[in-house]
Design an enzyme around this catalytic site. Structure first.
Site, PDB file in Angstrom:
ATOM      1  N   SER A  24       0.858  -1.183   0.000  1.00 26.77           N
ATOM      2  CA  SER A  24       0.000   0.000   0.000  1.00 26.77           C
ATOM      3  C   SER A  24       0.895   1.234   0.000  1.00 26.77           C
ATOM      4  O   SER A  24       1.698   1.399  -0.911  1.00 26.77           O
ATOM      5  CB  SER A  24      -0.933  -0.047   1.217  1.00 26.77           C
ATOM      6  OG  SER A  24      -1.881   0.990   1.153  1.00 26.77           O
ATOM      7  N   HIS A  29      -2.475  -0.966  -3.341  1.00 24.15           N
ATOM      8  CA  HIS A  29      -3.629  -0.091  -3.085  1.00 24.15           C
ATOM      9  C   HIS A  29      -3.425   1.215  -3.847  1.00 24.15           C
ATOM     10  O   HIS A  29      -2.362   1.809  -3.795  1.00 24.15           O
ATOM     11  CB  HIS A  29      -3.739   0.238  -1.594  1.00 24.15           C
ATOM     12  CG  HIS A  29      -4.144  -0.930  -0.764  1.00 24.15           C
ATOM     13  ND1 HIS A  29      -4.035  -0.936   0.597  1.00 24.15           N
ATOM     14  CD2 HIS A  29      -4.660  -2.134  -1.091  1.00 24.15           C
ATOM     15  CE1 HIS A  29      -4.471  -2.087   1.073  1.00 24.15           C
ATOM     16  NE2 HIS A  29      -4.846  -2.843   0.068  1.00 24.15           N
ATOM     17  N   ASP A  62      -4.558  -4.721   5.804  1.00 22.09           N
ATOM     18  CA  ASP A  62      -4.893  -5.613   4.695  1.00 22.09           C
ATOM     19  C   ASP A  62      -3.689  -6.524   4.424  1.00 22.09           C
ATOM     20  O   ASP A  62      -2.550  -6.088   4.482  1.00 22.09           O
ATOM     21  CB  ASP A  62      -5.232  -4.791   3.447  1.00 22.09           C
ATOM     22  CG  ASP A  62      -5.806  -5.632   2.314  1.00 22.09           C
ATOM     23  OD1 ASP A  62      -6.261  -6.761   2.577  1.00 22.09           O
ATOM     24  OD2 ASP A  62      -5.791  -5.157   1.173  1.00 22.09           O
TER      25      ASP A  62
END
Length: 190
Positions: free
Chosen positions: A11, A38, A130
């Site tokens: 991310s 992400h 995540d």
């Protein structure tokens, strides 16, 4: 043992981390790599072009039902979950997981379900949790788990979450990840 797929999740700070890993992968690295980075749901395909500048392996954004081919790097498209099916990818617009679509958990869990111990899961820098559940599933199914050393990550939240939840096989700095992948996957080289 031969691996069927390497799954990478990242991310915040991910572009720089991915660049560092991809640049060190040789042209004969045959295990397919699937990446969830992400990004904003409206972002275009520039990520793929920018990453391609740092590797000799072909990179593409996944389209629904793409066949999983050796020596290829696949990037989840913005605003779609990327799932592994036997021999191909599936895209989904199911609800976000951990506020993210694409979700690292979705990619990792589907890869573990399909390929079990033939999966290598890699968690890099990121500012949320995540990937933690997905990495746990990769480990539970006998796959290999690698996490970026949190102290070397632009954002340590994601690597720390993964390490807290999973008995990770390797915790490495970015420069150590590609050589390990090459070493692990060497057995399938021709």
């Amino acid at each position: 043992m031969s691996f069927k797929i390497v799954v990478i999740g990242t991310s915040l700070g991910g572009f720089s981390a991915l660049k560092n890993i991809l640049v060190d992968l040789p042209q004969d690295f045959l295990v397919p790599i699937a990446i969830v980075q992400h990004r904003h749901k409206d972002s275009d395909k520039t990520l793929v072009g920018l990453l391609q500048e740092h590797t000799c392996l072909p990179i593409r954004e996944v389209e629904d039902k793409d066949e999983i081919l050796p020596g290829q790097i696949y990037v989840a498209p913005a605003d779609y979950h990327l799932l592994v099916e036997p021999g191909y990818f599936d895209l989904s617009i199911d609800e976000p997981v951990c506020y993210a679509r694409p979700s690292i958990d979705v990619l990792f869990e589907s890869a573990a379900d399909v390929y079990g111990e033939q999966v290598i899961g890699v968690i890099l820098t990121g500012a949320n949790q995540d990937g933690m559940r997905g990495l746990k599933k990769v480990k539970a199914r006998g796959g290999i788990t690698i996490v970026q050393e949190p102290a070397t990550a632009e954002s340590s939240i994601m690597p720390e979450a993964a390490i807290s939840a999973v008995a990770v096989d390797w915790i490495l700095s970015l420069s150590e990840i590609a050589p390990l992948l090459v070493n692990l996957c060497h057995s399938i080289r021709k």
